[in-house]
Design an enzyme around this catalytic site. Structure first.
Site, PDB file in Angstrom:
ATOM      1  N   SER A 151      33.103  35.718  43.514  1.00 26.27           N
ATOM      2  CA  SER A 151      33.013  35.110  41.774  1.00 26.27           C
ATOM      3  C   SER A 151      31.052  35.558  41.887  1.00 26.27           C
ATOM      4  O   SER A 151      30.898  36.673  41.911  1.00 26.27           O
ATOM      5  CB  SER A 151      33.471  33.992  41.534  1.00 26.27           C
ATOM      6  OG  SER A 151      33.294  34.162  39.839  1.00 26.27           O
ATOM      7  N   ASP A 194      41.569  33.587  34.669  1.00 30.65           N
ATOM      8  CA  ASP A 194      41.366  35.601  34.833  1.00 30.65           C
ATOM      9  C   ASP A 194      41.620  36.104  33.924  1.00 30.65           C
ATOM     10  O   ASP A 194      40.100  37.270  33.964  1.00 30.65           O
ATOM     11  CB  ASP A 194      42.324  35.696  34.951  1.00 30.65           C
ATOM     12  CG  ASP A 194      43.588  34.720  37.236  1.00 30.65           C
ATOM     13  OD1 ASP A 194      42.174  34.366  37.759  1.00 30.65           O
ATOM     14  OD2 ASP A 194      44.559  34.684  36.483  1.00 30.65           O
ATOM     15  N   HIS A 215      41.585  35.842  39.307  1.00 32.26           N
ATOM     16  CA  HIS A 215      39.973  35.677  39.334  1.00 32.26           C
ATOM     17  C   HIS A 215      40.715  34.403  40.938  1.00 32.26           C
ATOM     18  O   HIS A 215      40.287  33.286  40.389  1.00 32.26           O
ATOM     19  CB  HIS A 215      39.435  35.565  38.907  1.00 32.26           C
ATOM     20  CG  HIS A 215      37.584  35.467  38.866  1.00 32.26           C
ATOM     21  ND1 HIS A 215      36.952  36.317  39.088  1.00 32.26           N
ATOM     22  CD2 HIS A 215      37.140  34.517  39.047  1.00 32.26           C
ATOM     23  CE1 HIS A 215      35.669  36.210  39.229  1.00 32.26           C
ATOM     24  NE2 HIS A 215      35.710  35.180  39.483  1.00 32.26           N
TER      25      HIS A 215
END
Length: 324
Positions: free
Chosen positions: A176, A269, A303
């Site tokens: 990320s 997400d 994610h």
């Protein structure tokens, strides 16, 4: 799952191994390996404030540094045979995501994922929303994460552990925000890292009206007392310097690994992965046009850090770096 693999990667990496000596770090282009970490000490602007060296593999340190207004920490994960082999090892730097910290990858099982692997893994703090940057401004004291990692931590690791202190001895990866940090550091500091891995990390800052820059500014304000990483209005030169899609030539002769999710399921997400996926696709297209090889994967889900991809990636990283 959709995967891409550029077939010229193997041949180019073989050629890069000869080139890398020319871009290795160090005065005069000559580098000696670091000595054994007998008594880890201060240096490079870092004072060791806390330490934990009882675990045979996972060693922990917390520092005082003028670059950060609190005491950032690092986990150093050693190979199984580090204390008995006398060998020198390559290093993988792993950067955590937003809201995470230096133990994020330990929670994700990195000890098991690297068991038996001949590589040191360094996992530093990067601030909850530090974006691996020296911010334009801070209202809460210094938060110069880029200076801390590049100018202080890397040479401290090389001085205190048996590492190959050179281009072919280092890789970097992250999840990320950390995936962005890995891509950013790889481009800005060309001679530092021979391999980069981005797990759901943004690769394009300006697309969709600069949505990632707006997100970085908004979230970094939480760490900076209302100030922002890129400033308002933006420091445009800094955005361009940090933006992977504007630095494509800086990835030439490096191993590149990327993965992003294609099926967001939660609100979290949806806030992250569609922009990550679109940015990685944009980046891949530019790499293709430049003839720069890479390995990329699109995977169902949202994610999160994909440990199943890391299992294969770690072998690719070790294969690219100098052998222990």
């Amino acid at each position: 799952m959709v995967s891409e693999y550029s077939p010229s990667r193997r041949s180019l990496l073989k050629a890069a191994s000869g080139l890398s000596a020319a871009v290795a770090l160090g005065a005069g282009g000559v580098l000696a390996t670091a000595s054994a970490a007998h008594a880890v000490g201060d240096g490079f602007g870092l004072r060791v404030a806390e330490r934990g060296e009882n675990d045979p593999r996972m060693w922990y340190y917390r520092f005082e540094t003028a670059e950060i207004g609190w005491k950032p920490a690092v986990n150093v994960l050693l190979p199984d045979d580090y204390h008995t082999s006398g060998r020198t090892y390559p290093v993988l730097y792993m950067l955590h995501g937003g809201g995470g910290d230096f133990i994020e990858f330990d929670r994700a099982g990195i000890r098991e994922l690297t068991a038996g692997k001949p590589i040191i893994v360094v996992m530093p703090d990067g601030g909850k929303t530090g974006w691996y940057s020296n911010p334009v401004r801070s209202n809460v004291g210094p938060r110069n994460w880029e200076n801390f990692h590049i100018n202080q931590l890397i040479p401290w690791i090389d001085a205190n552990f048996r590492t190959f202190a050179e281009y072919d001895g280092r890789a970097i990866g992250g999840f990320s925000m950390g995936g962005f940090g890995a891509l950013k550091y790889t481009a800005k500091y060309y001679g530092h890292f021979a391999s980069v891995s981005s797990y759901s990390g943004p690769a394009s800052l300006r697309r969709d009206g600069g949505l990632v820059v707006h997100w970085a500014n908004t979230t970094s304000a939480l760490d900076l007392g209302g100030a922002t990483v890129y400033g308002v209005p933006w420091d445009q030169r800094r955005v361009s310097a940090d933006n992977p899609v504007e630095r494509v030539e800086s990835y030439r002769n490096k191993r590149i690994f990327m993965v992003a999710g294609t099926a967001p399921k939660t609100a979290f997400d949806w806030l992250n992965e569609p922009e990550v996926l679109a940015g990685q696709r944009e980046f891949r297209g530019l790499l293709d046009r430049a003839g720069i090889p890479y390995e990329a994967h699109e995977d169902g889900g949202g994610h999160f850090f994909r440990t199943e991809f890391f299992r294969g990636d770690i072998d690719g990283i070790i294969g690219r770096l100098r052998k222990a």
